[in-house]
Design a protein around this motif. Structure first.
Motif, short mmCIF file in Angstrom:
data_model
loop_
_atom_site.label_atom_id
_atom_site.label_comp_id
_atom_site.label_asym_id
_atom_site.label_seq_id
_atom_site.Cartn_x
_atom_site.Cartn_y
_atom_site.Cartn_z
N GLU A 113 2.31 20.67 105.65
CA GLU A 113 1.98 21.30 106.95
C GLU A 113 1.37 19.99 108.07
O GLU A 113 1.57 20.40 108.91
N THR A 114 0.96 19.23 107.25
CA THR A 114 0.25 17.86 108.03
C THR A 114 1.65 17.17 108.53
O THR A 114 1.38 16.84 109.85
N LEU A 115 2.71 16.96 107.75
CA LEU A 115 3.99 16.55 108.23
C LEU A 115 4.52 16.96 109.31
O LEU A 115 4.90 16.71 110.22
N LYS A 116 4.56 18.48 109.28
CA LYS A 116 5.18 19.32 110.18
C LYS A 116 4.34 19.22 111.52
O LYS A 116 4.96 19.17 112.43
N GLN A 117 3.01 19.29 111.46
CA GLN A 117 2.35 19.21 112.63
C GLN A 117 2.15 18.01 113.38
O GLN A 117 1.94 17.84 114.48
N ALA A 118 2.72 17.06 112.48
CA ALA A 118 2.79 15.64 112.91
C ALA A 118 4.17 15.37 113.71
O ALA A 118 4.32 14.32 114.29
N GLY A 119 5.05 16.21 113.55
CA GLY A 119 6.22 16.14 114.20
C GLY A 119 7.50 15.79 113.10
O GLY A 119 8.57 15.67 113.31
N GLY A 120 7.17 15.80 111.87
CA GLY A 120 7.91 15.70 110.86
C GLY A 120 8.92 14.34 110.94
O GLY A 120 9.98 14.02 110.43
N ASP A 121 8.36 13.17 111.31
CA ASP A 121 8.65 12.08 111.52
C ASP A 121 8.54 11.05 110.34
O ASP A 121 7.46 10.63 110.09
N GLY A 122 9.51 11.04 109.54
CA GLY A 122 9.49 10.44 108.08
C GLY A 122 9.37 8.84 108.30
O GLY A 122 8.97 8.26 107.46
N ASP A 123 9.72 8.27 109.38
CA ASP A 123 9.73 7.01 109.29
C ASP A 123 8.30 6.47 110.03
O ASP A 123 8.01 5.41 109.53
N LYS A 124 7.63 7.48 110.39
CA LYS A 124 6.16 7.37 110.91
C LYS A 124 5.13 7.53 109.81
O LYS A 124 4.02 7.18 109.74
N VAL A 125 5.53 8.79 109.03
CA VAL A 125 4.66 9.24 108.07
C VAL A 125 5.26 9.47 106.70
O VAL A 125 6.39 10.13 106.65
N SER A 126 4.80 8.85 105.72
CA SER A 126 5.20 9.17 104.38
C SER A 126 4.06 10.27 103.69
O SER A 126 2.82 9.83 103.77
N THR A 127 4.55 11.03 102.72
CA THR A 127 3.36 11.83 101.85
C THR A 127 3.76 11.52 100.39
O THR A 127 4.78 11.52 99.96
N HIS A 128 2.42 11.54 100.01
CA HIS A 128 2.45 11.00 98.64
C HIS A 128 1.34 12.23 97.81
O HIS A 128 0.12 12.08 98.24
N ILE A 129 1.91 12.68 97.00
CA ILE A 129 1.17 13.80 96.08
C ILE A 129 0.45 13.31 94.93
O ILE A 129 1.33 12.79 94.12
N VAL A 130 -0.87 13.09 95.03
CA VAL A 130 -1.52 12.31 94.12
C VAL A 130 -2.81 12.88 93.80
O VAL A 130 -3.62 13.20 94.85
N ASN A 131 -3.22 12.80 92.32
CA ASN A 131 -4.47 13.11 92.00
C ASN A 131 -5.47 11.95 91.95
O ASN A 131 -5.02 11.14 90.97
N LEU A 132 -6.35 12.00 92.64
CA LEU A 132 -7.01 10.47 92.79
C LEU A 132 -7.84 10.41 91.66
O LEU A 132 -8.31 9.30 91.49
N THR A 133 -8.20 11.49 90.77
CA THR A 133 -8.82 10.90 89.35
C THR A 133 -8.06 10.50 88.52
O THR A 133 -8.47 10.20 87.34
N ASP A 134 -6.46 10.41 88.72
CA ASP A 134 -5.81 9.68 87.81
C ASP A 134 -5.38 8.38 88.22
O ASP A 134 -4.81 8.05 89.18
N ARG A 135 -6.23 7.40 87.44
CA ARG A 135 -6.21 5.99 87.95
C ARG A 135 -4.69 5.33 87.90
O ARG A 135 -4.63 4.45 88.78
N GLU A 136 -4.04 5.73 86.75
CA GLU A 136 -2.52 5.00 86.62
C GLU A 136 -1.73 5.73 87.86
O GLU A 136 -0.88 4.83 88.46
N ALA A 137 -1.87 6.76 88.38
CA ALA A 137 -1.07 7.37 89.39
C ALA A 137 -1.51 6.58 90.87
O ALA A 137 -0.71 6.26 91.64
N VAL A 138 -2.91 6.33 90.88
CA VAL A 138 -3.24 5.57 91.98
C VAL A 138 -2.83 4.01 92.07
O VAL A 138 -2.61 3.36 93.07
#
Length: 269
Positions: free
Chosen positions: A44-69
């Motif tokens: 939804e953030t990407l959609k509202q931002a205009g969906g420009d993948g060159d300007k915005v990348s999305t990363h699904i991350v659980n911040l409590t997972d140190r290895e993922a971070v």
């Protein structure tokens, strides 16, 4: 650090202040790596931002997972070529109850997300930021990080930890190319209570005149990014944060008495 043409990482980008931080940064000419655990919210953030993948990348991350971070910097660089700054905005609160009535699982979750999530981000990205001509770390604490709020003592403890860690980081990096800012928002009209699964307290989105003085997420984001661009050491976002900061310095006990009375009114509505 001026954000134009810079690559900035924003945590908690799926809504509230985080989403508005993304919009503000894009408006000012930055590229953004948007981080959140909620994939739908990120979309939804990407959609509202205009969906420009060159300007915005999305990363699904659980911040409590140190290895993922720890994998995030290379993922961001893979998308944008580099990374210049991070804004650690993600956080949760807990139910408005005393420490004695708060279970250990919730205490651990609040500390893991608010403090350790911020710490993991800082330690993962600092080596990359130090290689840039100029870099920036902005950590969002809270008015509750310097002023105790009844019923939110563990949340406050997590944000106080963010405060002192950030102040220490500022001192450690003072003679480097990386600047550090700590932010203390007061009341902001966000969905943090709903997203934190807090029940029994009126949402700050309610059309209640008692909430009219609160900052909007857009206003809070503007204050935060302005502070970042000016390399401010401390940023107090909102009249309530500024007022209570002064009062707490002058008379800590009086400040605690005032916030206690205010919280009782809100909780007992």
């Amino acid at each position: 650090m001026k954000v134009r043409d810079k690559v900035i990482v924003v945590t908690g980008a799926g809504g509230g202040i985080g989403r508005e931080l993304v919009f503000n940064l894009l408006y000012k000419g930055a590229k953004v790596a948007a981080i959140d655990i909620n994939s739908d919210a990120l979309e939804e953030t990407l959609k509202q931002a205009g969906g420009d993948g060159d300007k915005v990348s999305t990363h699904i991350v659980n911040l409590t997972d140190r290895e993922a971070v720890e994998k995030l910097p290379e993922q961001v660089i893979s998308c944008h070529g580099t990374v210049d700054g991070i804004v650690n905005n993600a956080g949760i609160i807990h139910s408005f109850v005393n420490i004695n009535d708060l279970d250990y699982d919730k205490i651990k979750l609040v500390m893991d997300i608010n403090f350790y999530g911020t710490l993991y981000m800082v330690k993962s990205f600092i080596p990359y930021l130090l290689d840039r001509p100029v870099g920036h770390v902005t950590n969002v604490s809270s008015m509750g990080g310097f002023l105790p709020v009844p019923g939110q003592s563990i949340y406050g403890a997590s944000k106080a930890a963010v405060k002192l860690m950030t102040e220490g980081l500022y001192a450690e990096l003072k003679d480097t190319s990386v600047n550090v800012t700590v932010v203390f928002p007061g009341g902001v009209r966000t969905d943090i209570m709903k997203n934190s699964k807090v029940e029994g307290v009126p949402s700050t989105n309610d059309t209640d005149k008692a909430h009219d003085h609160l900052l909007t997420p857009k206003e809070a984001a503007e204050i935060i990014i302005n502070g970042m661009e000016k390399d401010q050491y401390r940023v107090l976002a909102g009249k309530d944060a500024k007022m209570m900061d002064k009062l707490y310095r002058l008379s800590p006990q009086r400040a605690v008495s005032i916030i206690t009375k205010q919280m009782k009114k809100i909780i007992n509505k």
